[in-house]
Design an enzyme around this catalytic site. Structure first.
Site, PDB file in Angstrom:
ATOM      1  N   PHE A 104       0.815  -1.223   0.000  1.00 32.32           N
ATOM      2  CA  PHE A 104       0.000   0.000   0.000  1.00 32.32           C
ATOM      3  C   PHE A 104       0.845   1.268   0.000  1.00 32.32           C
ATOM      4  O   PHE A 104       0.343   2.340   0.320  1.00 32.32           O
ATOM      5  CB  PHE A 104      -0.977   0.007   1.191  1.00 32.32           C
ATOM      6  CG  PHE A 104      -1.808  -1.239   1.286  1.00 32.32           C
ATOM      7  CD1 PHE A 104      -2.809  -1.476   0.367  1.00 32.32           C
ATOM      8  CD2 PHE A 104      -1.565  -2.187   2.267  1.00 32.32           C
ATOM      9  CE1 PHE A 104      -3.566  -2.646   0.422  1.00 32.32           C
ATOM     10  CE2 PHE A 104      -2.310  -3.356   2.334  1.00 32.32           C
ATOM     11  CZ  PHE A 104      -3.318  -3.580   1.405  1.00 32.32           C
ATOM     12  N   ARG A 144      -8.081  -2.264 -20.479  1.00 32.48           N
ATOM     13  CA  ARG A 144      -8.505  -3.654 -20.545  1.00 32.48           C
ATOM     14  C   ARG A 144      -8.286  -4.327 -19.187  1.00 32.48           C
ATOM     15  O   ARG A 144      -7.251  -4.115 -18.537  1.00 32.48           O
ATOM     16  CB  ARG A 144      -7.665  -4.358 -21.590  1.00 32.48           C
ATOM     17  CG  ARG A 144      -8.124  -5.742 -21.875  1.00 32.48           C
ATOM     18  CD  ARG A 144      -7.355  -6.249 -23.071  1.00 32.48           C
ATOM     19  NE  ARG A 144      -7.708  -7.627 -23.333  1.00 32.48           N
ATOM     20  CZ  ARG A 144      -6.864  -8.483 -23.881  1.00 32.48           C
ATOM     21  NH1 ARG A 144      -5.657  -8.094 -24.233  1.00 32.48           N
ATOM     22  NH2 ARG A 144      -7.234  -9.721 -24.092  1.00 32.48           N
ATOM     23  N   ASN A 200      -7.494  -9.777 -15.685  1.00 31.33           N
ATOM     24  CA  ASN A 200      -7.938 -10.935 -14.923  1.00 31.33           C
ATOM     25  C   ASN A 200      -9.073 -10.464 -14.017  1.00 31.33           C
ATOM     26  O   ASN A 200      -8.834  -9.823 -12.997  1.00 31.33           O
ATOM     27  CB  ASN A 200      -6.764 -11.506 -14.112  1.00 31.33           C
ATOM     28  CG  ASN A 200      -7.147 -12.726 -13.305  1.00 31.33           C
ATOM     29  OD1 ASN A 200      -8.254 -12.809 -12.769  1.00 31.33           O
ATOM     30  ND2 ASN A 200      -6.246 -13.683 -13.203  1.00 31.33           N
ATOM     31  N   PRO A 201     -10.305 -10.757 -14.398  1.00 34.20           N
ATOM     32  CA  PRO A 201     -11.454 -10.197 -13.667  1.00 34.20           C
ATOM     33  C   PRO A 201     -11.449 -10.539 -12.185  1.00 34.20           C
ATOM     34  O   PRO A 201     -11.800  -9.716 -11.348  1.00 34.20           O
ATOM     35  CB  PRO A 201     -12.654 -10.841 -14.365  1.00 34.20           C
ATOM     36  CG  PRO A 201     -12.168 -11.182 -15.732  1.00 34.20           C
ATOM     37  CD  PRO A 201     -10.705 -11.524 -15.583  1.00 34.20           C
ATOM     38  N   GLN A 228      -8.855  -6.238  -6.262  1.00 26.63           N
ATOM     39  CA  GLN A 228      -8.157  -4.959  -6.106  1.00 26.63           C
ATOM     40  C   GLN A 228      -9.139  -3.801  -5.941  1.00 26.63           C
ATOM     41  O   GLN A 228      -8.969  -2.952  -5.078  1.00 26.63           O
ATOM     42  CB  GLN A 228      -7.254  -4.702  -7.318  1.00 26.63           C
ATOM     43  CG  GLN A 228      -5.979  -5.506  -7.292  1.00 26.63           C
ATOM     44  CD  GLN A 228      -5.071  -5.083  -6.147  1.00 26.63           C
ATOM     45  OE1 GLN A 228      -4.581  -3.972  -6.090  1.00 26.63           O
ATOM     46  NE2 GLN A 228      -4.876  -5.969  -5.210  1.00 26.63           N
ATOM     47  N   GLY A 259      -3.105   0.411 -14.567  1.00 23.22           N
ATOM     48  CA  GLY A 259      -3.006  -0.171 -13.228  1.00 23.22           C
ATOM     49  C   GLY A 259      -4.312   0.026 -12.485  1.00 23.22           C
ATOM     50  O   GLY A 259      -5.057   0.978 -12.727  1.00 23.22           O
ATOM     51  N   GLU A 268      -4.894   1.298  -7.123  1.00 23.96           N
ATOM     52  CA  GLU A 268      -5.162   2.433  -6.251  1.00 23.96           C
ATOM     53  C   GLU A 268      -6.470   3.141  -6.515  1.00 23.96           C
ATOM     54  O   GLU A 268      -7.045   3.758  -5.619  1.00 23.96           O
ATOM     55  CB  GLU A 268      -3.979   3.416  -6.343  1.00 23.96           C
ATOM     56  CG  GLU A 268      -2.752   2.795  -5.688  1.00 23.96           C
ATOM     57  CD  GLU A 268      -1.471   3.565  -5.922  1.00 23.96           C
ATOM     58  OE1 GLU A 268      -1.164   4.435  -5.120  1.00 23.96           O
ATOM     59  OE2 GLU A 268      -0.772   3.268  -6.911  1.00 23.96           O
TER      60      GLU A 268
END
Ligand SMILES: Cc1cc2nc3c(=O)[nH]c(=O)nc-3n(C[C@H](O)[C@H](O)[C@H](O)COP(=O)(O)OP(=O)(O)OC[C@H]3O[C@@H](n4cnc5c(N)ncnc54)[C@H](O)[C@@H]3O)c2cc1C
Lengths: 333, 770
Positions: free
Chosen positions: B275, B661, B664-665, B671, B734, B737
């Site tokens: 984090f 895109r 990986n669902p 996340q 990404g 966050e």
């Protein structure tokens, strides 16, 4: 943590004998004491493990209920008789800590657990409870969780227990055993207000052991409950809590009532003033409001807990109103 | 807008057109067909999962070593001054104690190079570590005790007697604000952006809000506290760390200890949550120094209290947001300014104005970040530093403005949608923010919201809905190299010293590498977490996915060129150029002619090779200079506020995201949800109690520092656009966050809708609602 001796007591007499030695402390589930030892706040020379002593929960012929001091919080909260006859107690226990902690924690340890004042917990801070005469950093520090009733200039700490608030409301009787013999204390007389001696949480004599408590046969306690107000949904100590039992007559007046508050004082706060003002009054929101106001009249909040008197008044009114309205079958947790 | 600004924007636009654009990653066009070929876009389970749930994953505090000693720290109890006396005799005499190290006997060490001072630097602070008697914050380590067991070390640490000469300290934020100044830069961006005369435009605007918001300090509370197990092997130093900056830590420690970088090896295969907090703090330096002094391995595993005292967290902020609107809702002025607390020896100004730089169009802007120096533990990055608390202020103000304008908050965002980046003038690479609102609103049932506050009640509970924008930049870190080892049996090992902190990096990179090489994902191993591997970059700024993918792409290009060269004249691939072939089905083949194909195994065996290795650097990240590249989202929240007690409970939440895109669902959902849960903590309960009299953190424990428990977290629905960004490797942004951003405001706006009360200072505790 400072090194210490450990012994397991086989019976009450042995426990008292070992526990009366200077520097000895009783060990229940250890969920509070061991934490404090790790923080170097408590440094007992020896621990006397009393978890092997009486843990029975029994309904007695005279209508009272006996709970041995070694009974685990989970066992008490889940006991059928407690759930049915004293729902406030069961709910109070379940509102506390977490499942894991309740599985370890004992009745005796819960009664004797120490304040969560963060200045008490930090040996870099001044604390009259930890080190008499050193001063109090909480009075002008972070005091959101601190007392609004019965505090002193020496100490504004609160007693953190949920279970004890219910026990205070239910007029439990505490059974003790010391080197001078056995005695009992009314629950309300167990914990102290801080005055000039905040280092003393209770009226126990050195080495005195809690052997159990007795719940009186209080028929109307079947209509009792516990409400805890806190900063997250679970696993947080009470900002304010209310345990209450209510007996309303056929004419709609209050025949009898028990109220205790948590999170507001150095001890579980039995609301005698509110109780007195309610007896014989109509069980209406107006009466509840007046009673709550009377109880909190002397509240003296600090910088960060100015919300507590209002929160306590509101919660008392909501709990009493709920008790008048809730159908009996929904009372048990 | 001034002439100068217009010229600047135009120039930026021209520049971006002039530079040649890299073609989109070919993997974007290739859709995975589950079960057949390709695995990106499918929910491959976490590769490290089984080891973790079986307790087989070994963390830094669990690495065994012979003759291991255990460390315990003694912390200062004053915020500033000097150590007056230090008595270690009792501690040294305690059972099991190996030594006590203080500034008197610590090896001489150089101060760590501060993060951002050099791309290779990791120091969270540039203060020298235990080199003299001076004290800089309450909690600074003044001694480390080594003993044969942790219990002995902990006990002996309580026997170290220290007295202090206190000096006046800067502890009161409200007072220190008057001493604030602009930092040199905010993560390389200017601290101030001004276009036009925003104050004048605000003054002249018919409808405006001008409000101050406050957010408190937060502490890192990853499930794994910081820890290091270290030893010297002659001149060589081995560190088992829990870190999100492997090579940066190595370079910085080399400087601190004056040894060559290549004598240090840092391993960090598992990180129990980072984090932003798992950087280089005092404990690694102290452990290494003490190991040198003792001539024995040292384990220094921080207690939870120690994490609060020596590993920094998010700093506090006071922010002003002023919005001057015209009658049609467009903005004449957008002002977002404020101050945070920092120290002179770190560089983490909490970029809270970053969202306002890129989200909305306005005729004038005034965006300014200031810092004020205080005597405290260096603050640091914490999940979406800046954006998390910046969106609380900006997005609450947006809600306040929408109400003044009597328009729906989502409609207001529509009216403010810019055609190009509002402050840089760059074209957007991929922006579908309004779609996240539209999709989210439909799924959440936004149309059921009554705009009149306090109009929905069930028993004691007031119910309200709120929405806010989420946003986070696209980052790809400069540097980084990947190595691919292809073996004759058709397996590949892909290596880069990157970090797996539980996000799913190893899994997703195995997927990406597999698709890149045309191999099934089971045949690809991704190696990471070790400085012996090719250079990785910092696992920060949600950048790792793109950074690693760019390096692997470069390495695979090299590998393919090498394979073609070695294939020789007898291969069906003979004479083909790299541009003509693609990796598929465990080998290389012509893009259009399926018959021109040869497997890796066949190429390697003909060439008489057991394996082929290719290593390459990632190209510099030019894409984010040519385009405005950001992720977006819409956070929808339903709260129930108890009318009697003021307790707020979040009853429903939906996050709708536009992050390119989704690779990986399963991992992405986790996340996003994790970010949202952390956001619920930020909104409702997290606060480090920093006593302004002593500078001491008073709640250094998870009993008193509140983060959400299970019962605080409702079912969280997560959806995404899944629209690839053609400029990003893999088409992906990404996602680590963005989940936390906007949550504070979504909750605060929902609380307003439920109660009619605006809470402008976090956390939203019940006393603010009574
Ligand atoms: C994270 C956390 C959260 C918590 N949250 C809550 C909460 O929300 N509400 C709540 O009410 N509590 C809460 N608790 C406190 C918990 O209920 C107490 O720690 C527990 O009840 C103590 O019981 P124990 O048996 O473990 O006591 P111990 O830790 O073993 O002992 C506590 C004290 O009691 C003394 N003692 C033990 N038995 C006897 C005896 N028979 N006679 C005389 N003295 C004795 C010990 O000497 C010691 O001083 C929490 C605790 C933790 C750690």
């Amino acid at each position: 943590m400072t090194p210490f001796d450990y012994a397991r007591a086989g019976d009450t007499a042995a426990a008292v004998r070992m526990g009366s030695v200077a520097g000895a402390r009783y060990l229940g589930g250890g969920t509070n004491l061991v934490d404090l030892m790790r923080e170097n706040i408590e440094q007992p020379a020896s621990l006397v493990d009393v978890t092997g002593l009486g843990s029975a929960i029994e309904e007695r012929a005279d209508g009272t209920v006996w709970i041995g001091a070694a009974a685990r919080n989970t066992a008490i909260a889940g006991h059928a008789a407690i759930r049915r006859r004293y729902p406030a107690l069961s709910r109070a226990i379940l509102a506390g800590a977490s499942g894991q902690i309740r599985n370890m924690a004992t009745l005796g340890g819960n009664l004797l657990q120490r304040t969560r004042c963060t200045y008490f917990y930090d040996d870099a801070a001044r604390c009259n409870k930890r080190e008499p005469g050193s001063g109090c950093d909480a009075i002008d520090g972070f005091n959101r969780i601190h007392a609004i009733l019965g505090a002193s200039v020496a100490c504004v700490a609160t007693h953190p227990s949920d279970m004890c608030v219910a026990l205070a409301a239910l007029d439990a009787v505490v059974h003790l055993e010391g080197s001078a013999g056995a005695r009992t204390l009314p629950f309300d007389a167990l914990h102290r207000l801080p005055g000039g001696r905040p280092d003393r949480d209770t009226e126990l004599q050195p080495g005195e052991l809690v052997t159990g408590i007795e719940l009186p046969s209080l028929a109307f306690a079947a209509r009792s409950t516990y409400r805890k107000v806190r900063d997250r949904s679970s696993y947080a100590f009470a900002l304010v809590s209310v345990a209450a039992a209510l007996d309303v007559g056929g004419d709609g007046t209050v025949r009898d009532v028990r109220i205790a508050l948590g999170g507001v004082a150095h001890k579980p706060w039995r609301a005698h003033i509110a109780e007195q003002s309610l007896r014989g009054q109509p069980a209406t929101e107006a009466s509840f409001r007046a009673a709550a106001a009377a109880e909190l009249a002397d509240a003296a909040p600090l910088t960060h807990n100015a919300f507590k008197p209002e929160l306590a008044r509101r919660t008392i009114v909501a709990v009493l109103s709920g008790l008048t309205e809730t159908p009996m079958k929904e009372m048990a947790p | 807008m001034s002439i100068l600004d217009t010229a600047k924007q135009a120039a930026a636009g021209v520049l971006s057109k002039l530079r040649p654009e890299t073609p989109p990653d070919p993997l974007i066009a290739r859709q995975a067909t589950p079960g057949k070929h390709g695995s990106l876009g499918t929910s491959v389970p976490r590769i490290d999962g089984p080891r973790k749930v079986r307790g087989k994953a070994r963390f830094a505090a669990e690495v065994p070593a012979e003759h291991l000693t255990y460390g315990a720290l003694v912390f200062s109890s004053i915020p500033r001054g000097r150590i007056a006396s230090l008595d270690t005799a009792a501690a040294e005499a305690a059972p099991g104690v190996v030594l006590v190290m203080t500034h008197r006997n610590a090896p001489r060490m150089k101060p760590p190079a501060g993060f951002m001072s050099d791309p290779r630097a990791a120091g969270s602070s540039t203060l020298p570590v235990m080199q003299d008697a001076s004290i800089h914050w309450n909690g600074e380590p003044v001694a480390i005790v080594l003993a044969d067991s942790q219990e002995q070390a902990d006990h002996a640490a309580t026997l170290v007697a220290v007295t202090y000469e206190a000096a006046p300290a800067r502890l009161n934020f409200a007072q220190q604000i008057s001493q604030s100044h602009q930092p040199e830069s905010v993560l390389g961006e200017p601290p101030m952006i001004e276009t036009g005369d925003a104050e004048a435009a605000l003054a002249g605007a018919p409808i405006k809000v001008d409000i101050t918001y406050e957010t408190p300090r937060h502490s890192h509370a990853a499930i794994e506290p910081h820890a290091a197990t270290v030893w010297w092997d002659g001149e060589d130093l081995v560190i088992h760390d829990t870190t999100q900056m492997l090579h940066q830590t190595r370079w910085t420690l080399a400087g601190v200890f004056g040894i060559p970088e290549n004598r240090i090896r840092i391993l960090s295969p598992f990180v129990g949550g980072g984090f932003g907090g798992k950087g280089l703090w005092n404990h690694q330096i102290l452990a290494v120094a003490a190991a040198k002094l003792a001539g024995r391995p040292v384990r220094l595993a921080l207690s939870r209290e120690a994490v609060f005292r020596i590993a920094g967290g998010r700093t506090l902020t006071r922010q002003r947001v002023a919005l001057g609107a015209k009658a049609d809702g467009t903005l004449a002025a957008l002002i977002h300014t404020g101050t945070v607390a920092m120290t002179e020896h770190n560089n983490c100004p909490e970029q809270f104005t970053f969202p306002a730089r890129h989200l909305y169009s306005a005729e004038t802007f005034l965006l300014e970040q200031r810092v004020t120096d205080m005597d405290m533990l260096a603050n640091t990055f914490m999940r979406a530093p800046g954006e998390s608390v910046g969106t609380f202020a900006l997005e609450t103000a947006m809600d306040e403005l929408a109400e003044r304008l009597a328009v729906d908050p989502i409609e207001l965002r529509r009216r403010l949608e810019p055609q190009q980046d509002p402050t840089s003038g760059l074209a957007f690479s991929s922006r579908h923010m309004l779609k996240t609102f539209t999709d989210g609103a439909a799924r959440f049932g936004w149309d059921r919201r009554n705009p009149v506050p306090g109009s929905r009640r069930e028993g004691e509970w007031l119910i309200g809905l709120g929405v806010a924008t989420a946003t986070y930049p696209y980052y790809r870190m400069p540097g980084g190299a990947a190595r691919i080892t292809l073996t004759r049996d058709g397996e590949a090992r892909v290596a880069m010293a990157s970090h797996e902190m539980g996000m799913g990096t190893a899994t997703v990179q195995a997927q990406a590498s597999a698709d890149r090489l045309g191999l099934p994902v089971e045949r690809v191993t991704f190696e990471y977490g070790d400085t012996a591997l090719p250079h990785g970059t910092v696992a920060g700024g949600s950048s790792q996915t793109a950074t690693i993918a760019a390096a692997v792409t470069a390495a695979s290009g090299k590998l393919i060129a090498d394979l073609l060269q070695r294939a020789g004249n007898d291969s069906p691939l003979a004479g083909l150029s790299a541009a003509e072939v693609e990796a598929r089905d465990g080998g290389l083949g012509h893009r259009e002619k399926p018959e021109l194909f040869e497997s890796y195994a066949s190429i390697l065996s003909r060439a008489g090779l057991e394996e082929l290795v290719a290593e390459a650097d990632a190209p510099p990240p030019g894409e984010a200079k040519q385009f405005s590249m950001h992720s977006y989202g819409a956070q929808f929240c339903e709260v129930r506020v108890n009318a009697v007690t003021g307790e707020t409970r979040v009853s429903r939440f939906l996050g709708s995201f536009d992050c390119g895109r989704i690779l990986n669902p399963r991992m992405a959902t986790s996340q996003f949800r994790g970010g949202i849960i952390m956001g619920l903590g930020l909104a409702l309960m997290e606060e480090t109690q920093f006593d302004e009299r002593s500078g001491r953190v008073m709640n250094p424990s998870l009993a008193e520092y509140h983060v959400p428990v299970h019962a605080d977290v409702p079912e969280i629905d997560v959806i995404w656009t899944d629209i690839a960004d053609p400029r990003a490797p893999l088409g992906a942004h990404g996602i680590g966050e963005i989940g936390i951003t906007g949550v504070g405001a979504a909750v605060a706006n929902a609380v307003y809708n439920a109660t009619g009360k605006r809470v402008r200072s976090l956390p939203i505790t019940l006393d603010k609602l009574l």
